[in-house]
Design an enzyme around this catalytic site. Sequence first.
Site, mmCIF file in Angstrom:
data_model
loop_
_atom_site.group_PDB
_atom_site.id
_atom_site.type_symbol
_atom_site.label_atom_id
_atom_site.label_comp_id
_atom_site.label_asym_id
_atom_site.label_seq_id
_atom_site.Cartn_x
_atom_site.Cartn_y
_atom_site.Cartn_z
ATOM 1 N N PHE A 127 0.772 -1.298 -0.055
ATOM 2 C CA PHE A 127 0.015 0.182 0.163
ATOM 3 C C PHE A 127 0.798 1.221 0.083
ATOM 4 O O PHE A 127 0.257 2.272 -0.473
ATOM 5 C CB PHE A 127 -0.955 0.064 1.221
ATOM 6 C CG PHE A 127 -0.247 0.412 2.403
ATOM 7 C CD1 PHE A 127 -0.037 1.727 2.904
ATOM 8 C CD2 PHE A 127 0.093 -0.616 3.365
ATOM 9 C CE1 PHE A 127 0.442 2.032 3.895
ATOM 10 C CE2 PHE A 127 0.894 -0.032 4.599
ATOM 11 C CZ PHE A 127 1.127 1.229 4.762
ATOM 12 N N LYS A 151 -1.049 -7.012 -9.247
ATOM 13 C CA LYS A 151 -2.173 -7.188 -8.291
ATOM 14 C C LYS A 151 -1.700 -5.994 -7.034
ATOM 15 O O LYS A 151 -0.680 -6.216 -6.403
ATOM 16 C CB LYS A 151 -2.022 -8.559 -7.683
ATOM 17 C CG LYS A 151 -3.369 -8.947 -7.101
ATOM 18 C CD LYS A 151 -3.808 -8.178 -5.639
ATOM 19 C CE LYS A 151 -2.909 -8.404 -4.580
ATOM 20 N NZ LYS A 151 -3.248 -7.336 -3.657
ATOM 21 N N GLU A 154 -4.929 -3.759 -1.961
ATOM 22 C CA GLU A 154 -6.380 -3.559 -1.939
ATOM 23 C C GLU A 154 -6.735 -2.170 -1.032
ATOM 24 O O GLU A 154 -7.896 -1.747 -1.119
ATOM 25 C CB GLU A 154 -7.183 -4.549 -1.498
ATOM 26 C CG GLU A 154 -6.933 -5.099 0.104
ATOM 27 C CD GLU A 154 -5.504 -5.806 0.183
ATOM 28 O OE1 GLU A 154 -4.641 -5.736 -0.586
ATOM 29 O OE2 GLU A 154 -5.580 -6.205 1.142
ATOM 30 N N SER A 203 5.375 -7.048 3.292
ATOM 31 C CA SER A 203 5.716 -7.496 4.796
ATOM 32 C C SER A 203 6.695 -8.511 4.710
ATOM 33 O O SER A 203 6.426 -9.455 3.823
ATOM 34 C CB SER A 203 4.805 -7.347 5.818
ATOM 35 O OG SER A 203 3.755 -8.304 5.304
ATOM 36 N N CYS A 258 9.510 1.664 3.522
ATOM 37 C CA CYS A 258 10.345 0.689 3.958
ATOM 38 C C CYS A 258 11.829 1.018 4.340
ATOM 39 O O CYS A 258 12.701 0.260 4.711
ATOM 40 C CB CYS A 258 10.275 -0.489 2.948
ATOM 41 S SG CYS A 258 11.046 0.013 1.356
ATOM 42 N N GLU A 365 8.948 -4.205 13.207
ATOM 43 C CA GLU A 365 8.690 -3.243 12.244
ATOM 44 C C GLU A 365 7.295 -2.209 12.611
ATOM 45 O O GLU A 365 6.358 -3.156 12.492
ATOM 46 C CB GLU A 365 8.720 -3.600 10.845
ATOM 47 C CG GLU A 365 8.456 -2.543 9.738
ATOM 48 C CD GLU A 365 8.337 -3.009 8.347
ATOM 49 O OE1 GLU A 365 7.718 -3.988 8.287
ATOM 50 O OE2 GLU A 365 8.846 -2.350 7.560
HETATM 51 P P1 NAD Z 1 1.322 -6.593 3.134
HETATM 52 O O1 NAD Z 1 2.549 -7.743 3.082
HETATM 53 O O2 NAD Z 1 0.320 -6.778 4.022
HETATM 54 O O3 NAD Z 1 0.688 -6.673 1.844
HETATM 55 C C1 NAD Z 1 1.434 -6.495 0.586
HETATM 56 C C2 NAD Z 1 0.714 -7.230 -1.079
HETATM 57 O O4 NAD Z 1 0.493 -8.463 -0.443
HETATM 58 C C3 NAD Z 1 -0.651 -6.481 -0.967
HETATM 59 O O5 NAD Z 1 -1.026 -6.643 -2.362
HETATM 60 C C4 NAD Z 1 -1.494 -7.819 -0.206
HETATM 61 O O6 NAD Z 1 -2.934 -7.750 -0.859
HETATM 62 C C5 NAD Z 1 -0.991 -8.992 -0.591
HETATM 63 N N1 NAD Z 1 -1.179 -9.745 0.783
HETATM 64 C C6 NAD Z 1 -1.289 -9.515 1.936
HETATM 65 N N2 NAD Z 1 -1.413 -10.579 2.897
HETATM 66 C C7 NAD Z 1 -1.122 -11.672 1.826
HETATM 67 C C8 NAD Z 1 -1.292 -13.059 2.129
HETATM 68 N N3 NAD Z 1 -1.296 -13.664 3.295
HETATM 69 N N4 NAD Z 1 -0.997 -13.848 1.036
HETATM 70 C C9 NAD Z 1 -0.831 -13.367 -0.207
HETATM 71 N N5 NAD Z 1 -0.913 -12.037 -0.501
HETATM 72 C C10 NAD Z 1 -1.223 -11.239 0.775
HETATM 73 O O7 NAD Z 1 2.160 -5.211 3.024
HETATM 74 P P2 NAD Z 1 1.812 -3.647 3.319
HETATM 75 O O8 NAD Z 1 1.046 -3.437 4.640
HETATM 76 O O9 NAD Z 1 0.777 -3.517 1.900
HETATM 77 O O10 NAD Z 1 2.834 -2.878 2.919
HETATM 78 C C11 NAD Z 1 3.996 -2.495 3.813
HETATM 79 C C12 NAD Z 1 4.884 -3.549 4.042
HETATM 80 O O11 NAD Z 1 5.740 -3.534 3.081
HETATM 81 C C13 NAD Z 1 5.934 -2.901 5.410
HETATM 82 O O12 NAD Z 1 6.373 -4.246 5.659
HETATM 83 C C14 NAD Z 1 7.157 -2.436 4.382
HETATM 84 O O13 NAD Z 1 8.346 -2.701 5.080
HETATM 85 C C15 NAD Z 1 7.125 -3.503 3.077
HETATM 86 N N6 NAD Z 1 7.690 -2.872 1.987
HETATM 87 C C16 NAD Z 1 8.881 -3.159 1.374
HETATM 88 C C17 NAD Z 1 9.507 -2.519 0.405
HETATM 89 C C18 NAD Z 1 10.905 -2.937 -0.007
HETATM 90 O O14 NAD Z 1 11.463 -2.715 -1.071
HETATM 91 N N7 NAD Z 1 11.586 -3.920 0.873
HETATM 92 C C19 NAD Z 1 8.984 -1.437 -0.081
HETATM 93 C C20 NAD Z 1 7.608 -0.947 0.210
HETATM 94 C C21 NAD Z 1 7.097 -1.875 1.381
#
Ligand code: NAD
Length: 480
Positions: A127, A151, A154, A203, A258, A365
């Site tokens: 997000f 994808k 959401e 994450s 991140c 985090e």
């Molecule tokens: P998230 O892991 O909750 O969601 C990321 C994506 O995965 C979304 O599209 C979501 O719909 C999908 N998703 C969520 N749960 C899932 C599951 N159980 N199975 C399959 N798909 C699933 O992350 P977020 O809250 O959207 O973003 C924040 C996180 O992203 C933080 O931990 C941040 O550090 C990390 N991040 C990392 C980087 C990097 O380059 N390392 C960059 C941006 C964000």
Amino acid sequence: MYNPATGQRTAEVTLATEAEVADAVRVASAAATDWSRTSLARRVGLMFRLRELVSGHQSELAALITREHGKVRSDALGEVARGLECVEFACGIPTLLRGEYSAEASGGIDVHTVARPLGVVAGITPFNFPVMVPLWMLANAVACGNTFVLKPSEKDPSASLLLAELVARGLPEGVVNVLQGDAPAVTGLLEHPDVAAVSFVGSTPVARHIYEAGTRAGKRVQALGGAKNHMVVLPDADLGAAANAAINAGYGSAGERCMAISVVVAVGSVADPLVDAIAARIPDVVIGPGDQEASMMGPLITAEHRDRVRSYVAGAAGGGATVVVDGSRPPAAAVASGGGDTGGFFLGCSLVDQVRPGMRVYDDEIFGPVLAVVRVDSYDEAVALVNANPYGNGVALFTRDGGAARQFQRDIQVGMVGINVPIPVPVAWHSFGGWKASLFGDSPIYGPEGIRFYTRPQVVTSRWPDPTPEAIDLGFPMNR
Ligand code: NAD
């Protein structure tokens, strides 16, 4: 879906069904052969067109980001600009795919290597960067000749729909497809036999799961995860510059980056003046809706996430830390300007001192505007602390000593290092990726590593008939 600055529900996201996932992959598969055979010259022209389209809609993309993510306008424009850099990099695709050639590798034999596309590749994005992270992936993926299924998160999906509209004006149908959904849609992509590779950013627990499930299904996977980034401040550092950097990198985008700094590591005598300097600057951070010009920090993404972040500050004192600035209650003006008492998901900036590993505020985090300060006695202790952390995304060192900076680069076990630069996000022609629990798989994202990820080498060994008569020879081919 909410506008986080008002707390108002603004729209509903229809989540893709299994059949819709299959449809998206079918459309991408149908476009894959023609697209992979499209000449480089034509692909470059189309990438330049995409660049113009995204560049011409920066303002609208930024407005959508602010409305659904909450980040302030300057930050949203910065995100779009960094995404655009990746499209610009991909405009150089003929040079990037030029391949290798060995003339007369053996008698009468030439060998060349070409980088071939993989087919259909999927991207799953978080997000917090609804435009930049999709562009990290899709620019290189399609320039390399693949078709792409995105994808997005959401939580803030509208920017990806505008991106899809722009792509539809620039690229042939089916080359880029956007699928709104949550975990089941991701599972559908991971299990679909026609998806060759998956790029994921999100994450750490989800990244680990995506990597394991994707590779089990025989796919190429790069899965970038979460972070806990440290900023080490040596006693000789410019105190004002370090305090400003801690504020900017700790509270920018409400800490939802991140590459945000979440731990300041104060070495020796710098600790007291540094904590005072950071605390003194916090009242200057104007918190409010992202679409108001004066705002420097917007709300958090959801009420649930705001409450989770607040719980870390609430629990810090009980764990033995000292809460120097408690941002659990956001400034009243921010709440009012965001839509009244029941409104936006705002928090103030928090500063927590005397933090140590083992405390929740250090170990997790938090992904919010909470800066922890760990005090250490020496450079060696600072390096040991950073290296013992399970994450390895970004780290920064603040010092005036070039020798110490050079030593730090070699000592530190982290993927992206900033020297007097608090958020060292690499430019588009280098690649982005952390180490340890911040990246699963072998491949960082975008830049040259992105090109390698989205292609596979094919090596062609060829001989053309020449006047030399050939005899039967059943031995293993030897180079002569
Ligand atoms: P998230 O892991 O909750 O969601 C990321 C994506 O995965 C979304 O599209 C979501 O719909 C999908 N998703 C969520 N749960 C899932 C599951 N159980 N199975 C399959 N798909 C699933 O992350 P977020 O809250 O959207 O973003 C924040 C996180 O992203 C933080 O931990 C941040 O550090 C990390 N991040 C990392 C980087 C990097 O380059 N390392 C960059 C941006 C964000």
